[in-house]
Design an enzyme around this catalytic site. Structure first.
Site, mmCIF file in Angstrom:
data_model
loop_
_atom_site.group_PDB
_atom_site.id
_atom_site.type_symbol
_atom_site.label_atom_id
_atom_site.label_comp_id
_atom_site.label_asym_id
_atom_site.label_seq_id
_atom_site.Cartn_x
_atom_site.Cartn_y
_atom_site.Cartn_z
ATOM 1 N N SER A 1 -11.150 12.022 1.941
ATOM 2 C CA SER A 1 -11.171 11.415 3.329
ATOM 3 C C SER A 1 -12.440 10.936 3.755
ATOM 4 C CB SER A 1 -10.789 12.504 4.267
ATOM 5 O OG SER A 1 -10.733 12.059 5.410
ATOM 6 N N THR B 1 3.100 12.053 6.330
ATOM 7 C CA THR B 1 1.633 11.774 6.785
ATOM 8 C C THR B 1 1.495 10.860 7.618
ATOM 9 O OG1 THR B 1 -0.623 12.082 6.323
ATOM 10 C CG2 THR B 1 1.102 10.920 4.674
ATOM 11 N N THR C 1 -5.856 5.594 7.054
ATOM 12 C CA THR C 1 -6.462 6.229 6.214
ATOM 13 C C THR C 1 -6.460 5.344 4.536
ATOM 14 O OG1 THR C 1 -4.693 7.506 5.601
ATOM 15 C CG2 THR C 1 -6.346 8.617 6.851
ATOM 16 N N GLU D 1 1.492 3.068 -0.653
ATOM 17 C CA GLU D 1 0.081 3.077 -1.613
ATOM 18 C C GLU D 1 0.491 2.438 -2.867
ATOM 19 O OE1 GLU D 1 -2.104 6.969 0.315
ATOM 20 O OE2 GLU D 1 -0.869 7.066 -1.662
ATOM 21 N N LYS E 1 0.263 5.016 11.738
ATOM 22 C CA LYS E 1 -0.422 5.011 10.356
ATOM 23 C C LYS E 1 0.408 5.747 9.396
ATOM 24 C CE LYS E 1 -2.709 7.688 8.384
ATOM 25 N NZ LYS E 1 -2.250 8.671 7.576
ATOM 26 N N ASN F 1 -4.443 7.608 -5.434
ATOM 27 C CA ASN F 1 -4.555 9.180 -5.045
ATOM 28 C C ASN F 1 -5.331 10.290 -6.347
ATOM 29 O OD1 ASN F 1 -2.614 9.878 -3.085
ATOM 30 N ND2 ASN F 1 -1.528 8.163 -4.064
#
Length: 391
Positions: A391, A183, A149, A263, A172, A386
């Site tokens: 998505s 996640t 993602t 991230e 992932k 963020n």
């Protein structure tokens, strides 16, 4: 090669039109071709666990999995009975394609929470993935790309036992990563001859010392899943200790790759707490420090602010981690900047140019228990990713 490194597995990754990013690979299929179909799994502890997690928990419970289908582009979480029905329909479709029962097929999803998946796209993608199945390195790589993602790169592992059996894996995860899983979707494969019980025991310990000790942003996901599948295709029954060791090494490698791709991160932060009365006490202290956004911002600015370290450390209740604050020392990248609970060497002496920042905290209780956790710094890029994420 990822999940196809071990013998007995085929994989594929295709663009099914689930993701909002046109042309992105967003559906992966991993099939265990046997002769064994032993399986183990660990799942999110989030109370809002997603429909695919609810389904896959039931599938793994009997220790047998023949295939895993994974999608990015949508989490299918907080979607009620309709979402659960989508997971069941997905498993039924894959089962029909490979000649198995639906309860032999695990389902994993990642992406935006609160929306149903475009089921027609998922089912059509499953058929496309089945047609593309291969036991090649390229197929394994395609699968690892399909589950990404906000990840910037695929994360894989390949290990070989002393007598030739193999472990391969993919994961992932980049954000929404916190202790007690997060996640992330992870599939680990092995061609060793092992029982589901042995696999579950090995995976539980490995996950506790790897995935459960990383924290990118303190946010726990609804969807995290780690699956370990065994085909037995090597015909080799490994030494139990070596099997446990390699499963732990695989999980450690994959979890570190998540931290390395956090991230927007510019530093990977290793926090080691020693001199604690118990491992649980050391872990509680390490997690408290890892959860400090103030510290993460300081590290992002190349400032080894020991005050933010000890203030976070001080939030751990004494009944959880007893220690005397006047005996605590803190080293950052080898420089002792906090001595006996007060100022040590000047923090300007700390070299903050390496990607890795090592924070070593000694509680000096007279005991020798210790624990290590990993986290990332917090940058402007994390906020940007963020703020704009969908998505």
């Amino acid at each position: 090669m990822s999940v196809t490194f071990a013998q007995g597995f085929s994989a594929a990754g295709v663009a099914a039109g689930i993701s909002s990013v046109e042309g992105k690979k967003d559906l992966a299929l991993v099939v265990n071709n046997g002769p064994l179909d032993a399986a183990a799994g660990v799942f999110t502890s989030n109370r809002f666990c997603a429909a695919p997690v609810q389904w896959s928990r039931k599938v793994v419970a009997d220790g047998h999995v023949k295939a895993v289908i994974l999608n990015s582009g949508g989490a299918n979480a907080c979607t009620g009975e309709a979402g659960y029905a989508q997971s069941v329909a997905t498993a039924e479709t894959v089962a029909g394609l490979i000649g198995a029962e639906p309860n032999d097929v695990a389902v994993c999803s990642t992406g935006l929470i609160g929306e149903l998946l475009p089921l027609d796209n998922v089912l059509a993608g499953a058929k496309s993935a089945h047609e593309a199945l291969a036991a090649t390195a390229e197929a394994g790589t395609d699968a690892s790309h399909a589950i990404m993602t906000t990840d910037t790169k695929p994360k894989t592992v390949e290990l070989t036992g002393s007598n030739g059996w193999k472990i391969g894996g993919m994961v992932k995860g980049s954000g929404m990563i916190a202790p007690q899983l997060a996640t992330m979707l992870c599939v680990i494969t092995t061609d060793a001859v092992v029982s589901a019980g042995q696999m579950q025991a090995a995976l539980a310990v490995a996950a506790e010392h790897s995935f459960n000790r990383i924290d990118v942003d303190g946010c726990m996901s609804t969807n995290d899943t780690v699956l370990l599948l065994a085909s037995g295709a090597s015909g080799i029954e490994p030494d139990k200790d070596e099997f446990n060791k390699l499963v732990r090494e695989a999980c450690a490698s994959l979890s570190r790759q998540i931290i390395g791709d956090g991230e927007g991160a510019s530093h990977d932060i290793r926090i080691t707490v020693t001199g604690a009365t118990s491992e649980d006490a050391a872990l509680a202290c390490g997690r408290a420090v890892a959860a400090s956004n103030l510290l993460k911002c300081a590290i992002s600015g190349n400032d080894p602010n020991w005050g933010r370290i000890v203030s976070s450390l001080g939030t751990v209740p004494p009944e959880v981690a007893p220690y005397d604050s006047n005996k605590v020392t803190v080293d950052v990248n080898g420089v002792r900047i906090c001595e006996n609970g007060g100022a040590g060497r000047d923090r300007s002496e700390v070299d903050m140019t390496p990607r890795e920042v090592h924070i070593d905290i000694d509680l000096n209780t007279g005991s020798d228990a210790e624990a290590t956790v990993w986290t990332d710094d917090l940058t402007h890029e994390y906020v940007h990713i963020n703020a704009d994420y969908e998505s």
